[in-house]
Enzyme design. Structure first.
Site, PDB file in Angstrom:
ATOM      1  N   ASP A   1      -7.259   3.005  -3.056  1.00 37.92           N
ATOM      2  CA  ASP A   1      -8.002   2.944  -1.792  1.00 37.92           C
ATOM      3  C   ASP A   1      -8.303   4.362  -1.340  1.00 37.92           C
ATOM      4  O   ASP A   1      -7.394   5.157  -1.104  1.00 37.92           O
ATOM      5  CB  ASP A   1      -7.165   2.207  -0.730  1.00 37.92           C
ATOM      6  CG  ASP A   1      -7.921   2.003   0.585  1.00 37.92           C
ATOM      7  OD1 ASP A   1      -9.077   2.446   0.694  1.00 37.92           O
ATOM      8  OD2 ASP A   1      -7.331   1.385   1.500  1.00 37.92           O
TER       9      ASP A   1
ATOM     10  N   LYS B   1      -3.020   4.994  -2.390  1.00 39.17           N
ATOM     11  CA  LYS B   1      -4.004   5.715  -1.592  1.00 39.17           C
ATOM     12  C   LYS B   1      -4.416   6.958  -2.378  1.00 39.17           C
ATOM     13  O   LYS B   1      -3.565   7.626  -2.978  1.00 39.17           O
ATOM     14  CB  LYS B   1      -3.365   6.121  -0.262  1.00 39.17           C
ATOM     15  CG  LYS B   1      -3.080   4.928   0.644  1.00 39.17           C
ATOM     16  CD  LYS B   1      -4.386   4.319   1.085  1.00 39.17           C
ATOM     17  CE  LYS B   1      -4.190   3.401   2.265  1.00 39.17           C
ATOM     18  NZ  LYS B   1      -5.480   2.910   2.757  1.00 39.17           N
TER      19      LYS B   1
ATOM     20  N   GLU C   1     -11.033   0.432  -3.715  1.00 36.85           N
ATOM     21  CA  GLU C   1     -11.333   0.068  -2.327  1.00 36.85           C
ATOM     22  C   GLU C   1     -12.015   1.209  -1.586  1.00 36.85           C
ATOM     23  O   GLU C   1     -11.555   2.350  -1.624  1.00 36.85           O
ATOM     24  CB  GLU C   1     -10.011  -0.308  -1.634  1.00 36.85           C
ATOM     25  CG  GLU C   1     -10.159  -0.800  -0.196  1.00 36.85           C
ATOM     26  CD  GLU C   1      -8.822  -1.263   0.383  1.00 36.85           C
ATOM     27  OE1 GLU C   1      -7.882  -1.542  -0.398  1.00 36.85           O
ATOM     28  OE2 GLU C   1      -8.712  -1.340   1.614  1.00 36.85           O
TER      29      GLU C   1
ATOM     30  N   ASP D   1     -13.718  -2.333   2.661  1.00 34.24           N
ATOM     31  CA  ASP D   1     -12.828  -2.488   3.805  1.00 34.24           C
ATOM     32  C   ASP D   1     -13.619  -2.037   5.046  1.00 34.24           C
ATOM     33  O   ASP D   1     -14.277  -2.856   5.712  1.00 34.24           O
ATOM     34  CB  ASP D   1     -11.562  -1.637   3.549  1.00 34.24           C
ATOM     35  CG  ASP D   1     -10.596  -1.567   4.725  1.00 34.24           C
ATOM     36  OD1 ASP D   1     -10.922  -2.059   5.818  1.00 34.24           O
ATOM     37  OD2 ASP D   1      -9.494  -0.996   4.570  1.00 34.24           O
TER      38      ASP D   1
ATOM     39  N   GLY E   1      -3.985  -4.625   5.909  1.00 37.60           N
ATOM     40  CA  GLY E   1      -2.923  -4.333   6.860  1.00 37.60           C
ATOM     41  C   GLY E   1      -3.229  -3.052   7.598  1.00 37.60           C
ATOM     42  O   GLY E   1      -3.954  -2.188   7.102  1.00 37.60           O
TER      43      GLY E   1
ATOM     44  N   LYS F   1      -9.668  -7.764   7.608  1.00 32.44           N
ATOM     45  CA  LYS F   1      -8.719  -7.391   8.662  1.00 32.44           C
ATOM     46  C   LYS F   1      -9.295  -7.923   9.969  1.00 32.44           C
ATOM     47  O   LYS F   1     -10.421  -7.548  10.335  1.00 32.44           O
ATOM     48  CB  LYS F   1      -8.596  -5.875   8.774  1.00 32.44           C
ATOM     49  CG  LYS F   1      -7.985  -5.180   7.565  1.00 32.44           C
ATOM     50  CD  LYS F   1      -8.066  -3.667   7.721  1.00 32.44           C
ATOM     51  CE  LYS F   1      -7.417  -2.963   6.545  1.00 32.44           C
ATOM     52  NZ  LYS F   1      -7.716  -1.504   6.568  1.00 32.44           N
TER      53      LYS F   1
ATOM     54  N   SER G   1       0.859  -1.180   0.000  1.00 38.10           N
ATOM     55  CA  SER G   1       0.000   0.000   0.000  1.00 38.10           C
ATOM     56  C   SER G   1       0.896   1.231   0.000  1.00 38.10           C
ATOM     57  O   SER G   1       1.797   1.342   0.824  1.00 38.10           O
ATOM     58  CB  SER G   1      -0.881  -0.041   1.249  1.00 38.10           C
ATOM     59  OG  SER G   1      -1.656   1.124   1.354  1.00 38.10           O
TER      60      SER G   1
ATOM     61  N   LYS H   1      -1.113  -0.820  -4.376  1.00 41.02           N
ATOM     62  CA  LYS H   1      -2.344  -0.111  -4.000  1.00 41.02           C
ATOM     63  C   LYS H   1      -1.995   1.334  -3.706  1.00 41.02           C
ATOM     64  O   LYS H   1      -1.182   1.611  -2.832  1.00 41.02           O
ATOM     65  CB  LYS H   1      -2.951  -0.783  -2.781  1.00 41.02           C
ATOM     66  CG  LYS H   1      -4.067  -0.020  -2.107  1.00 41.02           C
ATOM     67  CD  LYS H   1      -4.754  -0.895  -1.083  1.00 41.02           C
ATOM     68  CE  LYS H   1      -4.765  -0.258   0.293  1.00 41.02           C
ATOM     69  NZ  LYS H   1      -5.429  -1.098   1.290  1.00 41.02           N
TER      70      LYS H   1
HETATM   71  C1  NPQ Z   1      -6.397   0.478   4.692  1.00 40.68           C
HETATM   72  N1  NPQ Z   1      -4.088   0.238   5.591  1.00 40.68           N
HETATM   73  O1  NPQ Z   1      -6.351  -0.499   3.982  1.00 40.68           O
HETATM   74  C2  NPQ Z   1      -5.397   0.737   5.816  1.00 40.68           C
HETATM   75  C3  NPQ Z   1      -5.515   2.080   6.342  1.00 40.68           C
HETATM   76  C4  NPQ Z   1      -4.620   2.502   7.436  1.00 40.68           C
HETATM   77  C5  NPQ Z   1      -1.971  -0.441   4.673  1.00 40.68           C
HETATM   78  O2  NPQ Z   1      -3.448   0.932   3.541  1.00 40.68           O
HETATM   79  C6  NPQ Z   1      -2.190   3.484  11.713  1.00 40.68           C
HETATM   80  C7  NPQ Z   1      -3.146   2.542  12.017  1.00 40.68           C
HETATM   81  C8  NPQ Z   1      -2.064   3.917  10.430  1.00 40.68           C
HETATM   82  C9  NPQ Z   1      -3.997   2.086  11.021  1.00 40.68           C
HETATM   83  C10 NPQ Z   1      -2.792   3.872   8.115  1.00 40.68           C
HETATM   84  C11 NPQ Z   1      -3.240   0.313   4.543  1.00 40.68           C
HETATM   85  C12 NPQ Z   1      -2.912   3.443   9.426  1.00 40.68           C
HETATM   86  C13 NPQ Z   1      -3.883   2.523   9.737  1.00 40.68           C
HETATM   87  C14 NPQ Z   1      -3.637   3.379   7.148  1.00 40.68           C
HETATM   88  C15 NPQ Z   1      -4.736   2.066   8.736  1.00 40.68           C
HETATM   89  O3  NPQ Z   1      -7.324   1.251   4.531  1.00 40.68           O
HETATM   90 MG    MG Z   2      -8.469   0.182   3.057  1.00 42.24          MG
END
Ligand code: NPQ
Ligand code: MG
Length: 369
Positions: free
Chosen positions: A189, A164, A214, A239, A291, A263, A136, A162
């Protein structure tokens, strides 16, 4: 059966290799609560993914700490845990707080599996000992910067990128990356940053051959996601909107998504995560494991989940060095073929390194029956 002598909470703080920016904010360091379930002769570990502020969802770290310390640990310590499923039963009276529940369930399940000598992957009926991994990529100031970071990950072997996105940092950036990398499996995402009024934007993204989009809309917008999915060829992946196996069933029934990101923290535990997987598999909906910038403790559990048969897409289960200069456990390393090994030892198969754990701990609390 598991006799628990105590439950320890530890808040840890780790530097990130680079700040991670999403549509809901930027994280420059990682804080997490580790739950250590102390049995007679074994101990088990779970990680709580609630972050410092309630931006991704309504949970936040200090709230999770209080719920774990004041209610969850005493409830779990207050009676026999015969089966791993008993943990969630004992804390069912507490509404919500899924990330905290998932962490305490994970720790007790780890004790239970270590005593039984069974790996978490085997427990969830995993069918692979290596899993393909994606990465990501946080929002960067320019498309050029984002592309440079992406090329670095592709050189390491990651099998899916992926990106953001957020309003104003979306179509132009994704288009530039798609033009530079026409054959790379790409997804985006939005973390719920858009509304149905942004449908034209998604119709434009629909032309770029993305694997999925996403969580384009708000967590609560199931019917709106269904309407949007009706206008797009690109699968929508949910998600934030999927907080349980029941949510998954509802979303699939409504046509709100064609892919689900699983998750364990978001759905309240590893057992519920498995149920989401099972529901999706029965409906032929592909899933992948997301994640939350987990340390090695949470990452190990995610890799075990990624070994389940219905997980047919590369997830956000990246290597330790994607996030941390130094992890809490022995680092998870990506092979040049873009896969990572699923831990094979009992339970989650890894332990925090004692020295690292001490160095990263910012507070601790021991709860006894
Ligand atoms: C998601 N994760 O899929 C999340 C969002 C996310 C890897 O994109 C601290 C704790 C920071 C939780 C940053 C990825 C974070 C977090 C992003 C969750 O939407
Ligand atoms: Mg997400």
């Amino acid at each position: 059966m598991v006799e628990l002598k105590a439950i320890e909470l530890r808040e840890v703080s780790l530097p990130l290799v680079r700040p991670f920016r999403t549509s809901f904010g930027e994280e420059s360091g990682k804080r997490a609560i580790l739950v250590r379930a102390i049995g007679d002769d074994v101990e088990g570990w779970g990680e709580c993914v609630a972050s410092e502020e309630p931006r991704y969802s309504e949970e936040w770290l200090d709230g999770a700490w209080m719920a774990l310390e004041r209610w969850m640990a005493p409830s779990v310590l207050g009676g026999e845990v015969k089966r791993p499923g008993d943990v969630v039963e004992r804390v069912r009276w507490i509404r919500g707080q899924r990330m905290a529940k998932a962490a305490i369930e994970a720790a007790v399940l780890d004790v239970w599996l270590r005593k039984a000598g069974v790996s978490l992957s085997d427990y969830v009926s995993g069918v692979r000992d290596r899993v393909p991994c994606g990465v990501s990529v946080g929002i960067a100031p320019t498309a050029k910067a984002m592309l440079e970071e992406i090329r670095g990950y592709l050189a390491q072997g990651y099998r899916r990128i992926k990106m953001k996105i957020e309003p104003e940092r979306d179509l132009a950036v994704v288009r530039a990356v798609r033009e530079a990398l026409p054959d790379t499996p790409l997804s985006v995402d939005a973390n719920g940053a858009y509304t149905p009024a942004d449908t034209p934007l998604f119709e434009a993204l629909d032309e770029l051959g993305l694997m999925m989009i996403e969580q384009p809309l708000d967590t609560e917008d199931l019917t709106e996601h269904a309407a949007l999915q009706g206008r797009l060829r690109t699968p929508i992946c949910l998600d934030e909107s999927i907080r349980s196996a029941r949510d998954a069933l509802a979303a699939i029934g409504l046509g709100a998504c064609r892919i689900i990101n699983i998750k364990p923290g978001r759905v309240g535990g590893i057992l519920e995560a498995k149920r989401v997987h099972d529901v999706a598999m029965r409906s032929r909906i592909p899933v992948w494991i997301g994640g939350m910038l987990e340390t090695g403790v949470g990452r190990a559990a995610n890799l075990a989940l990624a070994s389940m048969p219905g997980v047919t897409l590369p997830g956000d289960t990246s290597a330790s060095d994607r996030y941390f200069p130094e992890d809490l456990t022995e680092p998870f390393v990506l092979s040049p073929d873009g896969t990572m090994a699923v831990p094979g030892g009992p339970g989650i198969g890894v332990d925090p390194l004692p020295g690292r754990l001490e160095a990263c701990t910012v507070r601790a609390s021991l709860i006894k029956p």
